[in-house]
Write a protein that holds these residues in place. Structure first.
Motif: not given
Length: 363
Positions: A342-358
């Motif tokens: 669950g922690r790994v998937v949460e990192i994937f989600k946070q990273y993807a959101a940051a990249q999209e926002a950037a």
């Protein structure tokens, strides 16, 4: 020896020019290692440390994903240590790599977790995890700055006699088929493909049938009809290892942007290596990550656009959007499998959101 008078095809020119560049640039070569990392020439009385390392890859691919690193290490180790390199299935079957390393049959392994059946709750993320990455740099970024490295260390600290050393990026995942083009999700139904476990598990929901055979048998299996194709790699690898000679079609829709691969060592073997050679080994691993990133990236676009061996096909964007949506559900299923997953998937989600926002150039 190549015939200098032979007229090269577009793909042969691309592959040849990239090999020459890698040699001239010293990326991953023994010359680079001796020029930068070599220890002073000191005569050693004791016998050198000897390791046996086996990779997941066959020899044609291993020439790029592992051999430059081993050659560089051996050259720079100054006779104090020597690594013997073995390719897929040469000493043990790929599915037994982890256990063979754990019991000391092998001193080190290069593989993804899923392919070698690593007994940790994050093994599903090794190899191709659907849509977790878009570019190779995503892997290094998440391991270095977003916490994946800490999680991998934590997971393997619970496993007896195995030390995780480093993870890096390989190529994106495309589907290549022998004689059945894929132009819709329905076209996947019933196709038998060789591929890594997690991607195969995900794509099986569209009727794709994952088949496991020894790496060296893949080409023959496609020629004899046992396999309809591969879901294992990107364009660079398909051309380099000869699968593009067998496959007529290449699906441009990418399931993910980069494969997660790792270096591991038998803990007893690792602890027997003096600190300066441990550092040298880590340094040549970093060199290997860099070599692969350049080697893969340097061929993907060129071979996709000018390689002559496969016809490009695509699943329409609106239909492919359903695959992306399904991947989100798949992420949640895996996240529920363990607290650490669950922690790994949460990192994937946070990273993807940051990249999209950037935005550009990140996404």
């Amino acid at each position: 020896m190549p015939d200098p008078n032979k007229t090269l095809s577009p793909s042969e020119r691309i592959l040849s020019s990239r090999r020459d560049f890698m040699k001239k640039a010293g990326l991953g070569t023994a010359a680079a290692a001796t020029g930068v990392l070599a220890a002073p020439a000191v005569v050693k009385a004791q016998a050198p440390i000897r390791w046996r390392l086996q990779t997941y890859s066959g020899a044609p691919l291993g020439a790029h994903v592992i051999k430059p690193q081993v050659d560089a290490f051996n050259a720079a180790a100054n006779g104090e240590m020597e690594i013997e390199l073995y390719y897929a299935d040469q000493l043990v079957p790929t599915g037994e790599l982890f256990r063979a390393m754990q019991n000391g049959t092998l001193d080190a392994v290069q593989s993804d977790e899923a392919t070698m059946a690593s007994p940790v709750d994050i093994s599903v993320f090794g190899g191709y995890f659907p849509f977790a990455t878009r570019y190779s740099l995503d892997v290094a970024s998440m391991f270095t700055y977003w916490g994946l490295g800490d999680i991998w260390n934590e997971a393997y600290s619970e496993v007896e006699n195995v030390t995780w050393l480093s993870s890096g990026a390989w190529d994106p995942l495309h589907v290549f088929t022998v004689d059945k083009p894929i132009r819709s999700l329905d076209d996947m139904r019933g196709l038998r493909v060789f591929g890594v476990p997690t991607a195969g598990r995900f794509l099986s929901r569209y009727g794709l049938i994952p088949v496991t055979v020894p790496w060296d048998d893949v080409e023959v299996a496609m020629r004899t009809g046992e396999l309809d194709g591969v879901a294992w790699c990107g364009f660079t690898e398909a051309y380099e290892v000869g699968w593009a000679d067998v496959c007529s079609y290449a699906l441009t829709n990418s399931v993910t942007g980069a494969w997660f691969g790792s270096y591991f060592a038998n803990t007893e073997s690792w602890n027997a290596v003096p600190p300066h050679l441990q550092q040298l080994y880590r340094s040549t691993i970093d060199q290997s990550h860099y070599y692969r990133a350049v080697w893969y990236w340097g061929g993907e676009a060129l071979l996709r656009t000018t390689g002559e061996k496969m016809e490009l096909t695509s699943i329409p964007a609106e239909e492919w959007a359903t695959v992306v949506s399904d991947a989100s559900e798949f992420w949640d299923e895996i996240a529920a499998s363990s607290e650490r997953a669950g922690r790994v998937v949460e990192i994937f989600k946070q990273y993807a959101a940051a990249q999209e926002a950037a935005g550009y150039p990140y996404r």
